[in-house]
Design an enzyme around this catalytic site. Structure first.
Site, PDB file in Angstrom:
ATOM      1  N   LYS B  23       0.834  -1.196   0.000  1.00 49.00           N
ATOM      2  CA  LYS B  23       0.000   0.000   0.000  1.00 49.00           C
ATOM      3  C   LYS B  23       0.873   1.252   0.000  1.00 49.00           C
ATOM      4  O   LYS B  23       0.683   2.168  -0.803  1.00 49.00           O
ATOM      5  CB  LYS B  23      -0.907  -0.027   1.240  1.00 49.00           C
ATOM      6  CG  LYS B  23      -2.102   0.862   1.163  1.00 49.00           C
ATOM      7  CD  LYS B  23      -3.004   0.681   2.398  1.00 49.00           C
ATOM      8  CE  LYS B  23      -3.775  -0.632   2.360  1.00 49.00           C
ATOM      9  NZ  LYS B  23      -4.541  -0.880   3.591  1.00 49.00           N
ATOM     10  N   ARG B  93      -3.527   2.793   8.505  1.00 47.87           N
ATOM     11  CA  ARG B  93      -3.851   1.532   7.833  1.00 47.87           C
ATOM     12  C   ARG B  93      -2.629   0.634   7.822  1.00 47.87           C
ATOM     13  O   ARG B  93      -1.509   1.094   7.644  1.00 47.87           O
ATOM     14  CB  ARG B  93      -4.223   1.774   6.373  1.00 47.87           C
ATOM     15  CG  ARG B  93      -5.602   2.312   6.119  1.00 47.87           C
ATOM     16  CD  ARG B  93      -5.860   2.312   4.614  1.00 47.87           C
ATOM     17  NE  ARG B  93      -7.228   2.652   4.296  1.00 47.87           N
ATOM     18  CZ  ARG B  93      -7.662   3.893   4.115  1.00 47.87           C
ATOM     19  NH1 ARG B  93      -6.824   4.918   4.214  1.00 47.87           N
ATOM     20  NH2 ARG B  93      -8.929   4.105   3.828  1.00 47.87           N
ATOM     21  N   GLY B 102      -6.982 -10.668   5.214  1.00 50.68           N
ATOM     22  CA  GLY B 102      -7.264 -11.139   6.569  1.00 50.68           C
ATOM     23  C   GLY B 102      -7.032 -10.069   7.633  1.00 50.68           C
ATOM     24  O   GLY B 102      -7.510 -10.191   8.754  1.00 50.68           O
ATOM     25  N   MET B 104      -7.796  -6.398   8.647  1.00 45.60           N
ATOM     26  CA  MET B 104      -8.627  -5.271   8.230  1.00 45.60           C
ATOM     27  C   MET B 104      -8.649  -4.140   9.239  1.00 45.60           C
ATOM     28  O   MET B 104      -9.617  -3.400   9.350  1.00 45.60           O
ATOM     29  CB  MET B 104     -10.041  -5.758   7.925  1.00 45.60           C
ATOM     30  CG  MET B 104     -10.036  -6.764   6.798  1.00 45.60           C
ATOM     31  SD  MET B 104     -11.668  -7.189   6.216  1.00 45.60           S
ATOM     32  CE  MET B 104     -12.169  -5.678   5.417  1.00 45.60           C
ATOM     33  N   ARG B 337      -3.974  -1.380  -5.932  1.00 46.93           N
ATOM     34  CA  ARG B 337      -3.229  -2.653  -5.880  1.00 46.93           C
ATOM     35  C   ARG B 337      -3.761  -3.515  -7.008  1.00 46.93           C
ATOM     36  O   ARG B 337      -4.844  -3.253  -7.550  1.00 46.93           O
ATOM     37  CB  ARG B 337      -3.423  -3.336  -4.536  1.00 46.93           C
ATOM     38  CG  ARG B 337      -4.876  -3.552  -4.181  1.00 46.93           C
ATOM     39  CD  ARG B 337      -5.031  -4.151  -2.793  1.00 46.93           C
ATOM     40  NE  ARG B 337      -6.448  -4.234  -2.458  1.00 46.93           N
ATOM     41  CZ  ARG B 337      -6.916  -4.683  -1.313  1.00 46.93           C
ATOM     42  NH1 ARG B 337      -6.084  -5.080  -0.375  1.00 46.93           N
ATOM     43  NH2 ARG B 337      -8.211  -4.746  -1.072  1.00 46.93           N
ATOM     44  N   HIS B 455     -16.683  -8.238   2.021  1.00 43.55           N
ATOM     45  CA  HIS B 455     -15.712  -9.241   2.470  1.00 43.55           C
ATOM     46  C   HIS B 455     -15.991 -10.595   1.848  1.00 43.55           C
ATOM     47  O   HIS B 455     -15.099 -11.245   1.294  1.00 43.55           O
ATOM     48  CB  HIS B 455     -15.771  -9.351   4.007  1.00 43.55           C
ATOM     49  CG  HIS B 455     -14.832 -10.380   4.550  1.00 43.55           C
ATOM     50  ND1 HIS B 455     -15.215 -11.668   4.825  1.00 43.55           N
ATOM     51  CD2 HIS B 455     -13.514 -10.301   4.837  1.00 43.55           C
ATOM     52  CE1 HIS B 455     -14.171 -12.341   5.274  1.00 43.55           C
ATOM     53  NE2 HIS B 455     -13.130 -11.531   5.297  1.00 43.55           N
ATOM     54  N   SER B 764      10.130 -42.651 -10.067  1.00 50.66           N
ATOM     55  CA  SER B 764       8.972 -41.786  -9.915  1.00 50.66           C
ATOM     56  C   SER B 764       8.770 -41.556  -8.419  1.00 50.66           C
ATOM     57  O   SER B 764       8.573 -42.510  -7.669  1.00 50.66           O
ATOM     58  CB  SER B 764       7.740 -42.438 -10.534  1.00 50.66           C
ATOM     59  OG  SER B 764       6.622 -41.618 -10.328  1.00 50.66           O
ATOM     60  N   CYS B 831       4.664 -38.759  -8.870  1.00 54.46           N
ATOM     61  CA  CYS B 831       3.275 -39.173  -9.070  1.00 54.46           C
ATOM     62  C   CYS B 831       2.473 -39.099  -7.777  1.00 54.46           C
ATOM     63  O   CYS B 831       1.396 -39.639  -7.690  1.00 54.46           O
ATOM     64  CB  CYS B 831       3.196 -40.561  -9.687  1.00 54.46           C
ATOM     65  SG  CYS B 831       3.928 -41.841  -8.672  1.00 54.46           S
ATOM     66  N   TYR B 851       9.172 -34.988 -15.482  1.00 55.62           N
ATOM     67  CA  TYR B 851       7.729 -34.760 -15.551  1.00 55.62           C
ATOM     68  C   TYR B 851       7.088 -34.780 -14.173  1.00 55.62           C
ATOM     69  O   TYR B 851       7.687 -35.280 -13.221  1.00 55.62           O
ATOM     70  CB  TYR B 851       7.054 -35.818 -16.447  1.00 55.62           C
ATOM     71  CG  TYR B 851       7.061 -37.206 -15.871  1.00 55.62           C
ATOM     72  CD1 TYR B 851       6.064 -37.626 -14.989  1.00 55.62           C
ATOM     73  CD2 TYR B 851       8.062 -38.110 -16.210  1.00 55.62           C
ATOM     74  CE1 TYR B 851       6.076 -38.895 -14.454  1.00 55.62           C
ATOM     75  CE2 TYR B 851       8.091 -39.386 -15.673  1.00 55.62           C
ATOM     76  CZ  TYR B 851       7.094 -39.784 -14.797  1.00 55.62           C
ATOM     77  OH  TYR B 851       7.100 -41.045 -14.252  1.00 55.62           O
TER      78      TYR B 851
END
Lengths: 875, 875
Positions: B23, B93, B102, B104, B337, B455, B764, B831, B851
């Site tokens: 901010k 703030r 979360g 505020m 933001r 909210h 794997s 996996c 992978y």
């Protein structure tokens, strides 16, 4: 030039065990000592590897080197291989780097066929001897080399003797034996579909191959596994010109130890048999005579033997196990090796050898197998119980110690019963290598046949189990699974007791008690303590255990399991009500009740240990383990907690876990219920303060947090412990030091040990759990898996008994390095079962741990193993 | 010189987020852009750390820097802090590096006291405004800074309005509000036992401390845990001179997005409220007006805003979430933001920004949270079922998607029901940060109050869960746990359905189906595929799953679990009879019956995958899992096996294990029962040959051996597989390649990967099991443990969901290095569940795996995560 695979005995020496095997190297060495050794040669262990990896075929280059060696033997002996006039006969024996009693494949008299037997008869003027040798050869070769069951031969031989009215083989004539030869050849042909091989070279190649193959047989695998011998070592083959103990009444054979390997007494100990070959003694077919009698029978040979024994002992600086043969009053040494001995004998011999100036204390320390000390610490019969017991038989005291158990008649039955937790005695006509596993599982062994050097006796002594051998009064009915002795019939499952030190047999169970320890023991252990670097602590949960361990030389406690204290009836109910509490308040109320118990337990332990360090582990097992088992217990709990049984049962059931070993236990309990940790800390600290005040001991408790996986978790629990401890200490007005450390028993704790060591003042490796997690194998469920894996040669040993250096060990190494990087003076120990296993202790030494901790009875073993590790690695 | 902790906005810029928070950095940046920003300053994140680590006291040096900054503000604004004539008011703030919905805790109008309020009234000529500001300040300060419950204030305010007959706060007069101020001050004094603080500096220091403390509150911990934000980042504090949206009808406040963050549509999207302060919009106390209406109401302001939006979007190259206030027709920007958005919007915006030339495809790929793609792939309502359903209410389409579940009225109830496996809809008057966890567990959220930027709406969009907000017709009775809508009463547990894309509410369960994918999706995913290096495979056990995965872009199968195929009724009985067989022959007979099933399953999968690689894992679970559950099943088995039920039950019970996860499973089954492996290999190879023959596909099966702990074990099983495969291939006369590799899922396999790679052609990583063993935590039992550990901030995340790089990751790293050392071209994959988690996929990229493999629906997520990892690490 091709590689050299064959060495004449004259080419080798005692240092060449890796290449020539122990037997071959020792035969070579003895030639250099000027001892009477029949000439021969060795096919090397390298040839074994070539053979087994090359599809089990003997390559041409090895064959031709063998041919050359045979030609050399012919030159030395003046005999000729396969000759019809004066045939060269040889023995073929295996011989690996380490002693391998599991491999007994020996062929004697090789080189005989119909013609050569006639030649042998003519050359010796002794046709009975010639045909006796031939029939022995056919049976041995068929059995050992080709795999025709020897029972067919034995049965036929027994029938023949019965037909002829002969009591033993000695009663048969030359013609009888010739007839036996024909019967044996027919058995061979019926089984194999072809004639018994008459070519001497073919016999020899086949036999060499058979020795190499025997390295691959399951018995050998089993033995190697027990002894931790790598498959890659291979075995050599010794081919030696025959000398004959079966040439008449001035010939004979014997097996001797240069000292008594049962007691350690300095006196030649062994047996001989006139007119016999070596196998007869080992197999126990006739009962041999004690060596002392030879002095009267054949004083010259006796004197020669005594001189040889002395020479060999001085040369090898250890008790020797010697095979001899005398042929027409000429002595030959066929083999020497360090003698297997009982624990008591090992200790006495080691101490005596130092006293005699033959070895140094450091060498003495290396001469005793730490596991053998176990025998010294094993229970003996309770004197009173023994007085009341009736001896129903007596035979050879083949392996000392006292044993009491249920009778079983096969190795498999013993193993099965043992798996159920029974204590067993194996009763056998005679034992053979197939019985090794069953013997290992039994408390003791009773055999009908065989002497002090029979298979049963040798193996039992090696294993340190009690054995009474050669009790011919015992009549076994294998089918009915019974035996008779002293007019009584014993069924499978009946109790008997054996005294392996006296040879006495009792037809009942006799209470056993702990054994006493000789003066040599203290002397020897003091030497061990001088060399070792590792400290030895004990795992003890009670003042009694702690006191016992101190007696055995423990230098502290490495693990006190606080949960074991809770199982007494007046405590468990409070523990249960604590676990089943629904609120923190209820839980704290129940915990309050437990504090006095815990505190007095700890105080007792501190008092027993005086100022020795004491490590106390916080509550570890999953809570479900403490739940009631009976309705009565639930009812009592319901009353105490003033809640319906159904509510309590529901809560108890909710604690059930799918994999409790990886469940809500260890410090995870401290995170969920910090009040439990507060209670335990209070008890630990209050007890220490109390003992400090009462006795002035500077008690420094080591508080151990189990099952850590993460530094933040450890810090969380440490904070709970520290806050509580500080408050208690402050309130007492007495200064008290304490340490807070952790078990390292989860792989992640090893991997993050650098972080954990920021907060933990000591690490103690919990290798039971660490092995479980590293392998992903639950100890509770491992039985079937490990059996299959060991049988299939996948695992060399049970990793829960012998530390897995490759996997678990690597994690420990990582943990030590990371832990020390953060905190160079971190205290390091081990408190898993491995802390009492010599192979594992050696590894702990190599890792640079500060101490091992094991059960009280293992403490001397650990002290010796630690000394041996230090001598081995800090030369 | 002391460290600098306070920065005027004019001193900072957009790059200083770490120090100034998002901010503060953005406010600084906007000043440089020439936008209308009320002057102010930032107390840095470093001050937060100093404060929280220093016992939560604001040090003198920070206070004096704050004083200096206030003096500077006074200079710029010409107002004076705490002045009775023209008082400087500020907002306070929080503002951390990352967006933190979360947290505020905001305080407006700080600097007011009785005298300053009079001054404000005089300076503005607006006493109503002055007292409105004062009463707001007292409530906010009391609630946020001091912790006096705001409900007391709200209740008192509501009572007061009722007493005065006022419908909203706007209906109250200045005197009324002055009375409210006195009531509020009394509430404060009653609660705190002292007067409301009148000193402006004291108010400011307290507020700054409160912001710092809020970094430590449980809500913040919860959010950081979800978002993987380290505690150490801290929050900054923004102190900004007030501008007033509540100064009358030419003042107002608004929250805007530069594009529609629900759909991605390019149109300013948001709401405003006349004569209100920012908190009113967010809290949803009055219903705000859509932004479009402002064009008519205040065209000049509207035009200015459109220009600002354009400027900010071009500058930040992303959608902006802007807070504005206009005070007497003068526009101020209070915050900007990057805007949170739905998955669909994120995708459309990313693609549009590329099309508009604002960003490159590579930048676009970084703009979409991979987890957001999940929303696109989530089920929607089944069209037919939807047609039949009756809409019973309609409100704001706050977060798209379809949801169907049982109604619950509190976050805790949702969590509890969800833990039991229920699908839930959370119904609330309005949501607040305490509800975050409950929202995350629910399928969807329905609120009575609040707009599109309330909210509930913001959080639900961030989480990707469906939300319908602001349905004022809903009458909730929280005590009775019921709500009324459309004349009907819904009880807790009743089903409703929500359409978050339309705002429709249905009073019944509606069947959901898979969603369709837009054209933008393919375009965007093609960009992702261009950048990624990791291949993405899928875990699929059926041809249907395989086909679905290909649709989603899977490039092969990383895991086919052969056991899942056995659960169909006609197969399981043969599997059971195989498991319960007592002899190898019985077992082989039963296995013979299973071959055709397995073969046709594999053939179907090969056909679906064509020539893409297919990894098939041999039977893995403990056999006990397949045992019958009912008497009927036992009876059927008894008939098939021709054995009494009791015998079968005994055998089945004998399979029970204490810790089955570490029991007789995986390749341990192959060691005990190689015939199972032979059967499976036969089926795998025969099916491949069949498909090769039928379609000409060059199928190369990858046969995967699970649970390896040792090279010898792997070699044992490999030998079984290879011998069988060779025989089948030879018999078929068709050439076929195949690979044999292993899961790496046991710590010991990682440690000994150099040895294992000698025989294994691929690895794997089975990170589910590997996480279990590395932590010693059973997934089945982890619930309670993980909850406690996450609540106590010991674990940052569930290691089964997010790969633990420190512990498990270190083992993987070791395994990769050792495996490659032996076999440089070894194929490496993963996996476990982690194969579909972006944070874990990034780590797999860093490790250099070939992978990842995940469930079909996760394939697009994995593709994007892999691309982002490649862009991040291969810059």
């Amino acid at each position: 030039m091709s590689k050299k695979y064959v060495y004449m005995f004259t080419e080798g020496d005692g240092t060449m065990k890796e290449l020539l095997g122990g037997k071959g190297a020792n035969l070579s060495e003895m030639i250099h000592l000027g001892l009477p050794i029949p000439p021969g040669f060795v096919v090397s262990t390298e040839a074994c590897t070539v053979y087994n990896k090359g599809g089990k075929v003997l390559p041409g280059e090895i064959k031709s080197q063998v041919d050359k060696a045979i030609a050399e033997l012919e030159g030395v002996t003046g005999k000729k291989f396969g000759d019809t006039a004066n045939p060269l006969l040889v023995s073929v024996r295996s011989g690996s780097r380490a002693s391998m009693p599991g491999m007994m494949d020996t062929v004697l008299n090789l080189g005989l066929n119909d013609e050569a037997t006639v030649g042998l008869a003519n050359a010796t003027g002794n046709p009975k001897f010639a045909y006796d040798s031939y029939r022995r050869f056919i049976m041995m070769f068929s059995d050992v080399v080709i795999g025709v069951s020897k029972h067919s031969f034995e049965r036929a031989f027994d029938e023949f003797k019965e037909k002829k009215g002969a009591k033993t083989d000695l009663d048969l004539s030359a013609d009888d034996l010739k007839e036996v030869v024909n019967i044996f050849k027919k058995i061979y042909k019926d089984d194999q579909g072809k004639d018994f091989p008459s070519d001497a070279k073919e016999q020899l190649y086949e036999s060499i191959g058979a020795v190499f193959r025997s390295w691959d047989n399951p018995r050998a695998f089993d033995y190697r596994r027990r002894q931790n011998i790598p498959y890659e070592w291979g075995t050599a083959v010794n081919v030696q010109s025959m000398v004959f103990g079966n040439m008449g009444d001035t010939s004979g054979t014997g097996v001797l130890f240069t000292r008594n390997v049962s007691t350690g007494e300095k006196a030649i100990f062994g047996e001989y048999m006139i007119n016999a070959q070596g196998e007869d003694v080992v197999a126990g077919v006739r009962t041999p005579s004690p060596f002392a009698e030879l002095e009267k029978d054949m004083p010259k040979i006796y004197k020669e033997i005594v001189e040889v024994c002395d020479k060999l002992e001085r040369h090898y600086k250890d008790v020797q196990d010697i095979e001899i043969t005398f042929e027409n009053e000429k002595l030959y040494i066929l083999q020497t090796r360090n003698g297997l001995r009982t624990g008591a004998a090992a200790l006495k011999i080691a101490v005596d050898l130092v006293d005699e100036g033959l070895i140094t204390p450091k060498e003495a320390v290396m001469k005793v197998d730490p596991m053998h000390l176990d025998q010294l610490l094993h229970p003996m019969f309770d004197t009173a119980a023994l007085k009341a017991a009736k001896v129903i038989g007596k035979a050879l005291p083949a392996s000392p110690g006292a044993a009491c158990g249920k009778v079983y008649f096969s190795a498999d039955d013993v193993k099965a019963a043992c798996a159920k937790g029974e204590k067993c005695i194996l009763v056998r006509l005679e034992t053979s290598p197939e019985d090794i596993e069953g013997m290992a599982s039994s408390e003791g062994v009773l055999t009908v046949r065989g002497g002090m050097t029979s298979h049963a006796a040798v193996v039992a002594r090696g294993m340190g189990i009690c054995c009474v051998s050669g009790c011919e009064e015992v009549k076994i009915n294998e089918e009915a699974k019974t035996f008779e002795l002293d007019g009584k019939t014993f069924k499978e499952g009946d109790y008997i007791s054996l005294n392996g030190s006296t040879g006495e047999i009792f037809g009942e169970a006799i209470k056993t008690v702990e054994s006493e320890i000789s003066g040599d023991f203290a002397k020897f252990m003091a030497w061990a303590d001088e060399f070792r670097i590792l400290k030895v602590r004990t795992n003890a949960d009670t003042p009694k255990d702690a006191a016992k361990a101190i007696e055995f030389g423990a230098e502290g406690i490495g693990l006190t399991r606080t949960e074991h204290m809770f199982f007494e009836e007046d405590r468990i109910i409070h523990l249960r009500s604590m676990i089943l509490a629904e609120t923190v308040e209820e839980r704290e109320k129940a915990l309050e009740k437990l504090i006095p118990y815990q505190e007095s337990d700890f105080a007792g332990i501190y008092e027993a240990m005086q100022e020795r360090p004491v490590t106390i582990r916080l509550l570890d097992p999953p809570l479900h383990e403490f739940m009631p088992h009976s309705e009565d217990e639930y009812a009592a709990l319901s009353k105490l907690m003033d809640k319906p049984v159904s509510v309590i049962k529901d809560k108890a059931n909710s604690l059930h876990e799918v994999n409790p070993m990886m469940g809500h236990r260890g410090c995870r309990l401290s995170v969920t219920y910090p009040e439990i940790t507060r209670m335990q800390t209070k008890a630990i600290i209050q007890a220490a303060i109390k003992v400090k005040k009462a006795h002035g001991y500077n008690v420094v408790p080591e508080i151990m947090i189990p099952l850590t996986v993460d530094i933040k978790e450890f810090a969380f629990v440490k904070e709970v412990v520290e806050t509580t401890a500080k408050a208690v200490i402050e309130a007492s007005g007495v200064a008290l030091d304490y340490l807070i450390g952790t078990m390292i028993e989860i792989p992640r704790a090893c991997i993050t040990s650098d972080a954990v060591a920021k907060e933990a003042e000591f690490f103690s490796f919990g290798t039971n759990d660490l092995t479980q997690m590293t392998y992903g194998i639950s100890r509770d469920d491992a039985g079937k898996i490990l059996t299959d894996y060991i049988e299939n040669n996948i695992f060399e040993a049970d990793p829960f008994a012998r530390l897995d250096r490759t996997g678990v060990g690597e994690l420990m190494k990582m943990s030590v390095a990371k832990g020390k990087a953060t905190r160079p003076d971190i205290k390091l120990g081990i408190c898993g079962e491995h802390g009492g296993d010599p192979y594992s202790i050696e590894f702990c030494h190599m890792l640079g741990l500060d101490y091992v901790s094991c059960s009280p009875f293992r403490v001397p073993i650990a002290r010796l193993a630690a000394a041996q590790a230090a001598v081995t690695h800090n030369k």
